[in-house]
Design a protein around this motif. Sequence first.
Motif, mmCIF file in Angstrom:
data_model
loop_
_atom_site.group_PDB
_atom_site.id
_atom_site.type_symbol
_atom_site.label_atom_id
_atom_site.label_comp_id
_atom_site.label_asym_id
_atom_site.label_seq_id
_atom_site.Cartn_x
_atom_site.Cartn_y
_atom_site.Cartn_z
ATOM 1 N N VAL A 120 0.761 -1.211 -0.063
ATOM 2 C CA VAL A 120 0.003 0.066 -0.067
ATOM 3 C C VAL A 120 0.762 1.105 -0.099
ATOM 4 C CG1 VAL A 120 -1.596 1.298 1.389
ATOM 5 C CG2 VAL A 120 -2.001 -1.265 1.125
ATOM 6 N N SER A 121 1.741 1.261 0.806
ATOM 7 C CA SER A 121 2.645 2.561 0.916
ATOM 8 C C SER A 121 3.302 2.674 -0.236
ATOM 9 C CB SER A 121 3.840 2.213 2.049
ATOM 10 O OG SER A 121 4.493 1.211 1.832
ATOM 11 N N GLU A 122 3.898 1.800 -0.883
ATOM 12 C CA GLU A 122 4.452 1.805 -2.390
ATOM 13 C C GLU A 122 3.593 2.469 -3.359
ATOM 14 O OE1 GLU A 122 7.910 1.732 -2.801
ATOM 15 O OE2 GLU A 122 7.758 1.667 -0.364
ATOM 16 N N ASN A 123 2.573 1.725 -3.216
ATOM 17 C CA ASN A 123 1.543 2.214 -4.592
ATOM 18 C C ASN A 123 1.182 3.824 -4.179
ATOM 19 O OD1 ASN A 123 0.891 -0.229 -5.469
ATOM 20 N ND2 ASN A 123 -0.537 -0.650 -4.159
ATOM 21 N N ASP A 124 1.059 4.298 -3.071
ATOM 22 C CA ASP A 124 0.590 5.813 -2.905
ATOM 23 C C ASP A 124 2.020 6.523 -3.217
ATOM 24 O OD1 ASP A 124 -1.565 4.987 -1.411
ATOM 25 O OD2 ASP A 124 -0.738 4.941 0.506
ATOM 26 N N ASN A 125 3.219 6.069 -2.927
ATOM 27 C CA ASN A 125 4.377 6.734 -3.607
ATOM 28 C C ASN A 125 4.613 6.839 -5.097
ATOM 29 O OD1 ASN A 125 4.977 7.154 -0.728
ATOM 30 N ND2 ASN A 125 6.473 5.287 -0.591
ATOM 31 N N HIS A 126 4.075 5.889 -5.503
ATOM 32 C CA HIS A 126 4.159 5.695 -7.000
ATOM 33 C C HIS A 126 3.195 6.533 -7.683
ATOM 34 C CE1 HIS A 126 7.254 2.687 -6.853
ATOM 35 N NE2 HIS A 126 6.476 1.696 -6.335
ATOM 36 N N LEU A 127 2.361 7.032 -7.411
ATOM 37 C CA LEU A 127 1.000 7.647 -7.999
ATOM 38 C C LEU A 127 1.563 8.769 -8.936
ATOM 39 C CD1 LEU A 127 -1.837 7.849 -5.679
ATOM 40 C CD2 LEU A 127 -1.622 6.367 -7.808
ATOM 41 N N MET A 128 2.410 9.591 -8.233
ATOM 42 C CA MET A 128 2.637 10.859 -9.003
ATOM 43 C C MET A 128 3.542 10.884 -10.289
ATOM 44 S SD MET A 128 0.853 12.918 -7.462
ATOM 45 C CE MET A 128 1.283 14.508 -8.700
ATOM 46 N N GLU A 129 4.550 9.474 -9.871
ATOM 47 C CA GLU A 129 5.454 9.245 -10.914
ATOM 48 C C GLU A 129 4.536 8.503 -12.322
ATOM 49 O OE1 GLU A 129 9.279 9.215 -12.436
ATOM 50 O OE2 GLU A 129 8.394 9.984 -10.680
ATOM 51 N N ILE A 130 3.596 7.762 -11.851
ATOM 52 C CA ILE A 130 2.548 6.984 -12.832
ATOM 53 C C ILE A 130 2.103 8.222 -13.569
ATOM 54 C CG2 ILE A 130 0.539 5.862 -13.287
ATOM 55 C CD1 ILE A 130 1.382 3.882 -10.780
ATOM 56 N N LYS A 131 1.256 9.157 -12.678
ATOM 57 C CA LYS A 131 0.511 10.223 -13.346
ATOM 58 C C LYS A 131 1.292 11.080 -14.410
ATOM 59 C CE LYS A 131 -2.199 14.278 -12.442
ATOM 60 N NZ LYS A 131 -2.463 15.366 -11.298
ATOM 61 N N LYS A 132 2.876 11.007 -14.506
ATOM 62 C CA LYS A 132 3.756 11.783 -15.466
ATOM 63 C C LYS A 132 3.546 11.032 -16.789
ATOM 64 C CE LYS A 132 7.359 13.041 -12.431
ATOM 65 N NZ LYS A 132 8.750 12.933 -12.310
ATOM 66 N N TYR A 133 3.241 9.899 -16.812
ATOM 67 C CA TYR A 133 3.169 9.133 -18.239
ATOM 68 C C TYR A 133 2.136 8.441 -18.533
ATOM 69 C CZ TYR A 133 8.307 9.271 -16.728
ATOM 70 O OH TYR A 133 9.618 9.887 -16.321
ATOM 71 N N MET A 134 1.039 7.964 -17.700
ATOM 72 C CA MET A 134 0.093 7.345 -18.103
ATOM 73 C C MET A 134 -0.899 8.204 -19.085
ATOM 74 S SD MET A 134 -2.430 7.218 -14.649
ATOM 75 C CE MET A 134 -3.904 6.435 -15.486
ATOM 76 N N SER A 135 -1.445 7.694 -19.987
ATOM 77 C CA SER A 135 -2.216 8.245 -21.097
ATOM 78 C C SER A 135 -3.775 8.482 -20.538
ATOM 79 C CB SER A 135 -2.371 7.470 -22.524
ATOM 80 O OG SER A 135 -3.321 6.121 -22.153
ATOM 81 N N PRO A 136 -4.314 9.676 -21.367
ATOM 82 C CA PRO A 136 -5.364 9.977 -20.661
ATOM 83 C C PRO A 136 -6.532 8.848 -20.650
ATOM 84 C CG PRO A 136 -4.767 11.681 -22.187
ATOM 85 C CD PRO A 136 -3.883 10.408 -22.251
ATOM 86 N N GLY A 137 -6.393 7.803 -21.659
ATOM 87 C CA GLY A 137 -7.333 6.814 -21.618
ATOM 88 C C GLY A 137 -7.156 5.607 -20.956
ATOM 89 N N CYS A 138 -6.206 5.625 -19.934
ATOM 90 C CA CYS A 138 -5.530 4.433 -19.392
ATOM 91 C C CYS A 138 -6.515 4.480 -18.159
ATOM 92 C CB CYS A 138 -4.083 4.663 -18.974
ATOM 93 S SG CYS A 138 -3.678 3.367 -17.870
ATOM 94 N N LEU A 139 -6.847 3.229 -17.708
ATOM 95 C CA LEU A 139 -7.599 2.951 -16.447
ATOM 96 C C LEU A 139 -6.357 2.584 -15.258
ATOM 97 C CD1 LEU A 139 -10.137 3.051 -15.052
ATOM 98 C CD2 LEU A 139 -10.496 0.553 -15.628
ATOM 99 N N LEU A 140 -6.544 3.006 -14.114
ATOM 100 C CA LEU A 140 -5.773 2.782 -13.064
ATOM 101 C C LEU A 140 -6.674 2.049 -11.976
ATOM 102 C CD1 LEU A 140 -2.722 3.039 -11.806
ATOM 103 C CD2 LEU A 140 -3.687 5.262 -10.763
ATOM 104 N N THR A 141 -5.902 0.959 -11.522
ATOM 105 C CA THR A 141 -6.797 0.222 -10.611
ATOM 106 C C THR A 141 -5.935 -0.214 -9.694
ATOM 107 O OG1 THR A 141 -8.310 -1.724 -10.101
ATOM 108 C CG2 THR A 141 -6.580 -1.940 -11.705
#
Length: 366
Positions: A74-95
């Motif tokens: 859980v803590s790692e998922n939280d830390n990764h969010l901003m990094e993921i946001k930099k690259y994920m496309s607008p049509g991508c679904l996050l879960t």
Amino acid sequence: MKSDFTCGFIGLGLIGGSIARAIRNFYPESRILAFDINPESLKAALTDGVINEALSSIDGRIRSCDYIFLCAPVSENDNHLMEIKKYMSPGCLLTDVGSVKTDIHRHIEKAGLTAQFIGGHPMAGSERTGYINSKALLLENTYYILTPCEEVSQETVRDFREFIASLGAIPLLLSYQEHDYVTAAISHLPHVIAASLVNLIRQSDSKDGTMKLIAAGGFKDITRIASSSPIMWQQICLTNGENISRLLSDYIVSLTEIKKEIDMAGAVPLYQFFDEARLYRDSFIDASSGPIKKSYSIRIDIADEPGALAAIATILALHQINIKNIGITHNREQTDGVLQVEFYEESDIQKAIEILSTKGYTIYPK
């Protein structure tokens, strides 16, 4: 849905690996990328053909993903969010796959990703951890709770629900608040109670350990979940404490009420207490899915003589039945059987019963 989509996994342990395997099985044309801090897991997944590409970091390669599964702690998922946001496309679904949803939803809101997030909780697991123990069948007939953000379109929710169902799981839509309350009641609170019962016996036992000796029977069965990871349950209590505390208060009230009936020797209320519990429990669906792992075991009457236990183990081994645990139960308060055999798979129970019955053994399904 299309079959040539791309999935990204942040974390490839037991749950992430099992979902990836299921996707590979049902969608062989799909492309799967994975990032994990354990390079051995990524190497094994590449060798198995489960993933197409191993990522050494979260980078621009995830732009191609149609889905990204957060499967790290859980803590790692939280830390990764901003990094993921930099690259994920607008049509991508996050879960995600966490067992507590409020915390991740709050971090998703803070990151501004509510239009692209559906929380997920596959109610499956194993005492064995890591990618090496993952398997596609882990999701089969398992309730998979989905907690979509309000900003996610109904069409996206419907499509993702169908996708999860296509992997063999049973999707169930809840709000993240309802999810955390429900799991607090049927999973988190029982773990707290089981641990407290075990600690009560530990504190109340005599110096010669009489309670511990006798507890090998029914008490050990009803407190089995107290053997779960203390770190995991510490974190669950810290992230879902409000719901657990609320239900724990209700439970303390019910214990106080039944204590009063016991003190007053209230025959009718006591009977009603146990009968209502029996009737409600007997109405449960007999399925392996749920937040608390089901124990697949049988009990067998055997002769009290050398080699009796080994003979049964040998018979099962010759028929390719994998034994998870085997041992003699000296306490017969619940059944006449004295040898308990536990299996990894539910399907092995009936197979073992048929084989051992033909050998003259008396079997007592648990």
